[in-house]
Design a protein around this motif. Sequence first.
Motif, short mmCIF file in Angstrom:
data_model
loop_
_atom_site.label_atom_id
_atom_site.label_comp_id
_atom_site.label_asym_id
_atom_site.label_seq_id
_atom_site.Cartn_x
_atom_site.Cartn_y
_atom_site.Cartn_z
N ALA A 56 34.81 -69.00 4.96
CA ALA A 56 34.40 -67.97 5.90
C ALA A 56 32.91 -67.70 5.83
N LEU A 57 32.36 -67.75 4.62
CA LEU A 57 30.92 -67.49 4.45
C LEU A 57 30.05 -68.55 5.14
N ASN A 58 30.60 -69.75 5.28
CA ASN A 58 29.85 -70.85 5.87
C ASN A 58 30.13 -71.07 7.34
N LEU A 59 30.96 -70.18 7.94
CA LEU A 59 31.22 -70.32 9.36
C LEU A 59 29.97 -70.04 10.17
N PRO A 60 29.84 -70.72 11.32
CA PRO A 60 28.68 -70.43 12.18
C PRO A 60 28.81 -69.01 12.75
N PRO A 61 27.71 -68.36 13.06
CA PRO A 61 27.78 -67.00 13.61
C PRO A 61 28.47 -67.00 14.97
N GLY A 62 29.11 -65.87 15.25
CA GLY A 62 29.76 -65.74 16.56
C GLY A 62 31.17 -65.25 16.41
N TRP A 83 37.23 -82.22 11.02
CA TRP A 83 37.07 -82.38 12.47
C TRP A 83 36.49 -81.12 13.10
N ALA A 84 37.01 -79.95 12.72
CA ALA A 84 36.58 -78.70 13.35
C ALA A 84 35.12 -78.39 13.05
N THR A 85 34.68 -78.62 11.83
CA THR A 85 33.29 -78.32 11.49
C THR A 85 32.31 -79.26 12.18
N ALA A 86 32.79 -80.43 12.61
CA ALA A 86 31.92 -81.38 13.31
C ALA A 86 31.90 -81.17 14.82
N LEU A 87 32.72 -80.25 15.34
CA LEU A 87 32.73 -79.99 16.77
C LEU A 87 31.42 -79.36 17.23
N GLN A 133 41.27 -73.08 24.20
CA GLN A 133 42.50 -72.68 23.52
C GLN A 133 43.20 -73.90 22.93
N PHE A 134 43.19 -75.00 23.68
CA PHE A 134 43.88 -76.19 23.20
C PHE A 134 43.19 -76.77 21.97
N ILE A 135 41.89 -76.68 21.90
CA ILE A 135 41.17 -77.13 20.70
C ILE A 135 41.67 -76.37 19.48
N GLY A 136 41.86 -75.06 19.64
CA GLY A 136 42.40 -74.28 18.54
C GLY A 136 43.81 -74.69 18.18
N GLN A 137 44.62 -75.05 19.19
CA GLN A 137 45.99 -75.49 18.92
C GLN A 137 46.02 -76.83 18.18
N ILE A 138 45.12 -77.74 18.56
CA ILE A 138 45.04 -79.01 17.84
C ILE A 138 44.73 -78.76 16.37
N ALA A 139 43.78 -77.87 16.12
CA ALA A 139 43.41 -77.57 14.74
C ALA A 139 44.62 -77.06 13.95
N SER A 140 45.37 -76.17 14.56
CA SER A 140 46.55 -75.61 13.87
C SER A 140 47.59 -76.69 13.60
N GLN A 141 47.86 -77.53 14.61
CA GLN A 141 48.85 -78.60 14.42
C GLN A 141 48.37 -79.59 13.37
N TRP A 142 47.12 -79.94 13.40
CA TRP A 142 46.58 -80.90 12.44
C TRP A 142 46.66 -80.34 11.02
N ALA A 143 46.39 -79.05 10.89
CA ALA A 143 46.42 -78.43 9.56
C ALA A 143 47.80 -78.49 8.94
N GLU A 144 48.85 -78.52 9.78
CA GLU A 144 50.20 -78.64 9.25
C GLU A 144 50.39 -79.96 8.51
N MET A 145 49.65 -80.99 8.94
CA MET A 145 49.81 -82.33 8.37
C MET A 145 48.68 -82.70 7.40
N ARG A 178 34.93 -72.26 17.69
CA ARG A 178 35.27 -70.98 17.07
C ARG A 178 36.79 -70.81 16.99
N ASN A 179 37.50 -71.19 18.05
CA ASN A 179 38.96 -71.10 18.03
C ASN A 179 39.54 -71.96 16.91
#
Length: 297
Positions: free
Chosen positions: A291-297, A258-262, A238-250, A269-270
């Motif tokens: 969205a088309l390039n997201l990994p399955p899941g 960063w997210a695609t390299a995780l 959950q925190f990984i998803g929160q970091i992504a959201s906070q980072w996206a603000e800036m 996924r979060n």
Amino acid sequence: ALVRQTSANPHVWGGYHTVFSVWAGNDPAAAAAALDGLESGLLRQQLAGAVVSQWAAQDLPAAQAWVDRMPEGNARRQAQELLIHEMARRDPNSALAYADRLPTGAGRTSARQAALNEWAQQDPLAAVAWIQQMPEGKQRADAFQAVSWAWAEQAPAGAAAYANSLPAGESRRALLGSIANAWAWRDVDAASEWARQLPEGRDRTDALQQVLNIRASQDPAAAIQLLDQLPSGPARNQFIGQIASQWAEMDLDGALAWATALPPGPGQRNALMNLSHRLSYEDPTRAAEFALNLPPG
């Protein structure tokens, strides 16, 4: 009469508040009497607060008598809280006794918390000792929460030392949560170091997550360096998803990179899900391609 004629215009309320504060400083009884003809509402509530603040500092018993005569409502509850702050500054036990004489309900709860908050600013250990004599239940938990936050804001290191002496349970968890939040806003590095040294378990995970949430709001890249302090599992994901959201603000592009390299998994996924929602607001076409390039899941 002038107050009654213009009370509907909120643009002049600040001026009235100043006038009544000065008036109450010189003659609180006259200022209070002037409110009798003013209809109930937010303006009367604000002006009553200005009067009781000045009056309580000069003549606490007279201010209390006036507040006790006020009709039930928001203005009286706010006046009671202001009165109790002044009471607690002088004698916390008297303030709590006054709060306990109020009718059961939100007014009594908020008054008690106001008294405890003021007491915690002066002598947090005494306030905590008083709370520990209360029976277990929601009222005790709410009271401890009020003291915990005030104490943690004032002296987080002292609050942390006391928390270490408490047995496991809701009181300890509430205090640790308040420390994590208050200390992180004051000094996120010191708060991070403290949280990392807590014993393994839920309390440590919760404290770390609260500190890291604040770190992520200030410096998402630095928050990433602390991810390894969280154990694998839902909280970390959950925190990984929160970091992504906070980072996206800036920096949305930086967050996407960063997210695609995780590593693949729930955490990624979060992060990707949160970023796709953000991207859909800013650039729907790019969001569809993403969205088309997201990994399955």
